[in-house]
Design an enzyme around this catalytic site. Structure first.
Site, PDB file in Angstrom:
ATOM      1  N   LEU A  64      60.408  28.167  92.618  1.00 21.71           N
ATOM      2  CA  LEU A  64      59.982  27.684  91.296  1.00 21.71           C
ATOM      3  C   LEU A  64      60.815  26.490  90.824  1.00 21.71           C
ATOM      4  O   LEU A  64      60.463  25.830  89.851  1.00 21.71           O
ATOM      5  CB  LEU A  64      60.077  28.804  90.254  1.00 21.71           C
ATOM      6  CG  LEU A  64      58.935  29.820  90.277  1.00 21.71           C
ATOM      7  CD1 LEU A  64      59.276  31.034  89.424  1.00 21.71           C
ATOM      8  CD2 LEU A  64      57.634  29.184  89.802  1.00 21.71           C
ATOM      9  N   GLU A  68      55.160  36.123  90.809  1.00 18.84           N
ATOM     10  CA  GLU A  68      56.253  36.873  91.428  1.00 18.84           C
ATOM     11  C   GLU A  68      55.847  38.287  91.849  1.00 18.84           C
ATOM     12  O   GLU A  68      56.652  39.007  92.444  1.00 18.84           O
ATOM     13  CB  GLU A  68      57.461  36.929  90.490  1.00 18.84           C
ATOM     14  CG  GLU A  68      58.035  35.569  90.141  1.00 18.84           C
ATOM     15  CD  GLU A  68      58.691  34.840  91.315  1.00 18.84           C
ATOM     16  OE1 GLU A  68      58.642  35.328  92.456  1.00 18.84           O
ATOM     17  OE2 GLU A  68      59.261  33.769  91.082  1.00 18.84           O
TER      18      GLU A  68
END
Length: 183
Positions: A18, A90
């Protein structure tokens, strides 16, 4: 900016894909464009944690304070809507990662003299740790060695989700990874 105080209330620590320059950062760019995320800076964990790679060079932070290294990553303030999108990426509802508290400090530039003159404030945030169901096995599989930062070197060989074999779930890929003989 009004939205920063109004809706970006959860601080998340990103340490892998990320981060800026990595494949999943596009999600945070989208969230920043829509006002659902604000970049806060580069931070480091107060305690040591293992940062390791699993199948397809996917990074995992292990909730095993005291092992590994102080990990460097990026801090973002996100809205409730943004948080649900990051949780989805996630796989928190699928047992891939767990979002749990972590303590951070701003990452210095290495100038010890300047840093000694400054009061360093700790920052409470949340991080995505490997799910507890496989974290110990992941630590063992990585030879009880982790790294300080997920850089291009560690990411070499990373395979995007869409390019992985689709006949198995990610948890099945993790199970195969941790049970396979080490190279």
């Amino acid at each position: 900016m009004a939205f920063e105080n109004d809706c970006c209330t959860t601080l998340i620590f990103t340490y892998g894909t990320l981060k800026q320059g990595f494949s999943n950062h596009v999600l945070l760019q989208d969230l920043m464009r829509s006002g659902d995320a604000v970049f806060k800076g580069t931070y480091q964990t107060v305690e040591n944690y293992p940062l390791v790679c699993g199948p397809y060079r996917v990074p995992f932070l292990l909730n095993m304070p005291g092992s590994g290294h102080r990990v460097t990553g990026e801090l973002y303030s996100v809205s409730t809507r943004g948080l649900s999108r990051v949780d989805e990426l996630e796989g928190t509802s699928k047992g891939h990662y767990e979002r749990r508290p972590i303590l951070l400090i701003p990452s210095g530039d290495g100038n010890k003299e300047e840093e000694e003159d400054q009061v360093v404030l700790t920052c409470a945030a949340e991080a995505y740790y490997a799910h507890k169901s496989f974290e110990k096995e992941m630590w063992m599989k990585n030879g009880r060695k982790g790294f300080r930062i997920y850089s291009e070197k560690e990411a070499k060989g990373y395979v995007k989700r869409k390019d992985r074999p689709q006949n198995l779930s990610f948890l099945e890929h993790i199970s195969i990874f941790i049970s396979s003989p080490s190279a």
